[in-house]
Design an enzyme around this catalytic site. Structure first.
Site, short mmCIF file in Angstrom:
data_model
loop_
_atom_site.label_atom_id
_atom_site.label_comp_id
_atom_site.label_asym_id
_atom_site.label_seq_id
_atom_site.Cartn_x
_atom_site.Cartn_y
_atom_site.Cartn_z
N GLU A 102 -42.01 -17.15 -26.35
CA GLU A 102 -41.25 -15.98 -26.20
C GLU A 102 -41.41 -15.30 -25.05
O GLU A 102 -40.53 -14.60 -24.49
CB GLU A 102 -42.18 -14.98 -27.34
CG GLU A 102 -43.45 -14.85 -27.22
CD GLU A 102 -44.27 -15.99 -27.95
OE1 GLU A 102 -45.34 -15.64 -28.95
OE2 GLU A 102 -44.01 -17.20 -28.07
N CYS A 144 -49.29 -12.74 -26.74
CA CYS A 144 -47.81 -12.55 -26.41
C CYS A 144 -47.17 -11.02 -26.94
O CYS A 144 -46.39 -10.85 -26.61
CB CYS A 144 -47.07 -13.71 -27.06
SG CYS A 144 -47.35 -15.50 -26.19
N SER A 169 -47.16 -62.03 -38.56
CA SER A 169 -46.45 -60.55 -38.79
C SER A 169 -45.37 -60.23 -37.82
O SER A 169 -44.58 -59.38 -38.08
CB SER A 169 -47.30 -59.64 -38.94
OG SER A 169 -48.08 -59.43 -37.65
N SER A 203 -58.58 -48.10 -47.02
CA SER A 203 -59.61 -47.08 -46.96
C SER A 203 -59.12 -45.78 -46.77
O SER A 203 -59.87 -44.81 -47.55
CB SER A 203 -60.47 -47.71 -45.94
OG SER A 203 -61.07 -48.87 -46.38
#
Length: 362
Positions: free
Chosen positions: A52, A84, A168, A299
């Site tokens: 702003e 502000c 992977s 977990s």
């Protein structure tokens, strides 16, 4: 007046700083007068003027009698920058349109009250759900002191993250992998478990064209098995260990500049993940992207620490019971005890599919 198009513009501006505001919120602001936007601004990084402030400074004298549109309540307290709300009042703005109240306890409606007390009309709650989703990291951090945690995994269509030999690379295609680098650039920390670190030696960086925010790597390694030559340690990094980790390895890592977070351990020497999240919050970490592996993912889900998922599914099937499942949770659950997903979205990225969702209401 329909404020939604203006708020969408404010959100667009705010999103430009995604990944760069650290534990602060993303904010975009517009100064509107006689039905047209006369200036814009967004908060880019800590220490800079707020959105702003930038928009009002650009507007100058045109701010008098205008409408200020922004996605978050103007702050009313001193931090790294002045309040502000006071500048808004001095600017001569006649109306403030905000997306949501600032959840920061130091603000939380005080900015709105200060504006109203000075005679400024306040309209709030415009596109509030979208505003909350944009700043979900900040909302959780400022209200709980803990980071927002995204769990990212890549699997085959039958939910396997590696074949029986542990291979992977690569389950998903290049477009999906590029998207992951964009995800990394939007968070403060990228986390993996010790198994992933030892097997893949990932750098955990955001490799994108042009300038990109770089997250800090975090390896969860109870006994500090990760070698000091790991690629993740080539830049400022974190490692979480348990109280059973060896003192000599801690000294070696500290000499490299690696920040060590030690938590209590269970009988198996594992890191206390709940304590880890609290400790991360204390060093002003508001967002974490966890990229596995399966045990760490399990977990985190078992302990209710995941806020959001980003699961990539490749159009291929391993169909091998000895291949590795994507999540190794330990809590036995019946189907009616399955964890619900909120606001799920499915999109195609290259030949792969990305499922995103939240683990709770946002």
């Amino acid at each position: 007046m329909d404020y939604e198009p203006l708020m969408k513009r404010a959100l667009y501006l705010a999103r430009k700083a995604e990944g760069g505001t650290e534990h602060y919120p993303m904010v975009g602001a517009l100064v509107v007068k006689s039905g047209r936007i006369v200036s814009e601004g967004y908060f880019e990084k800590p220490g800079e003027p707020h959105a702003e402030v930038k928009a009002l400074q650009k507007a100058g004298s045109r701010s008098r009698g205008s409408t200020l549109v922004l996605n978050l309540e103007p702050c009313s307290h001193w931090g790294r920058t002045p309040p502000c709300a006071e500048l808004v009042i001095r600017s001569g703005v006649k109306k403030v349109v905000a997306g949501m109240r600032d959840p920061n306890p130091l603000v939380s409606g005080r900015g709105f009250r200060k504006l109203k007390a000075s005679g400024i009309e306040v309209v709030s709650g415009i596109l509030e759900p979208e505003c909350r989703v944009l700043n979900r990291h900040f909302v959780k951090y400022i209200t709980t002191g803990k980071p927002w945690l995204i769990l990212k995994l890549a699997a085959t269509a039958d939910g396997r993250i590696a074949d029986r030999s542990g291979t992977s690379k690569w389950i998903t295609g290049e477009p999906a992998r590029k998207y992951v680098h964009r995800l990394r650039s939007k968070v403060q920390v990228v986390m993996v478990g010790a198994g992933t670190s030892l097997k893949d030696d990932p750098s955990l960086t955001a490799r994108l064209q042009g300038k990109a925010h770089q997250p800090m790597p975090l390896i969860v390694d109870g006994f500090l098995r990760t070698p000091v030559v790991a690629r993740a340690f080539q830049s400022p990094a974190l490692i979480a260990c348990s109280s059973k980790a060896g003192a000599r390895k801690k000294i070696e890592l500290a000499r490299l500049g690696v920040r060590i977070i030690e938590t209590r351990s269970d009988q198996n020497g594992r890191v206390n993940l709940k304590e880890l999240m609290t400790r991360l919050g204390k060093i002003r970490i508001a967002s974490v992207l966890c990229e596995g592996g399966a045990e760490l993912a399990g977990s985190l889900l078992d302990q209710g620490l995941v806020d959001e998922i980003a699961f990539f599914y490749a159009p291929k099937i391993l169909a091998d019971e000895e291949s590795r499942a994507m999540i190794a949770g330990k809590i036995p659950r019946r189907l009616d005890q399955a964890l619900p997903l909120y606001q799920p979205e499915l999109r195609r990225i290259g030949n792969d599919f990305l499922l995103t969702a939240f683990l709770h209401e946002v």
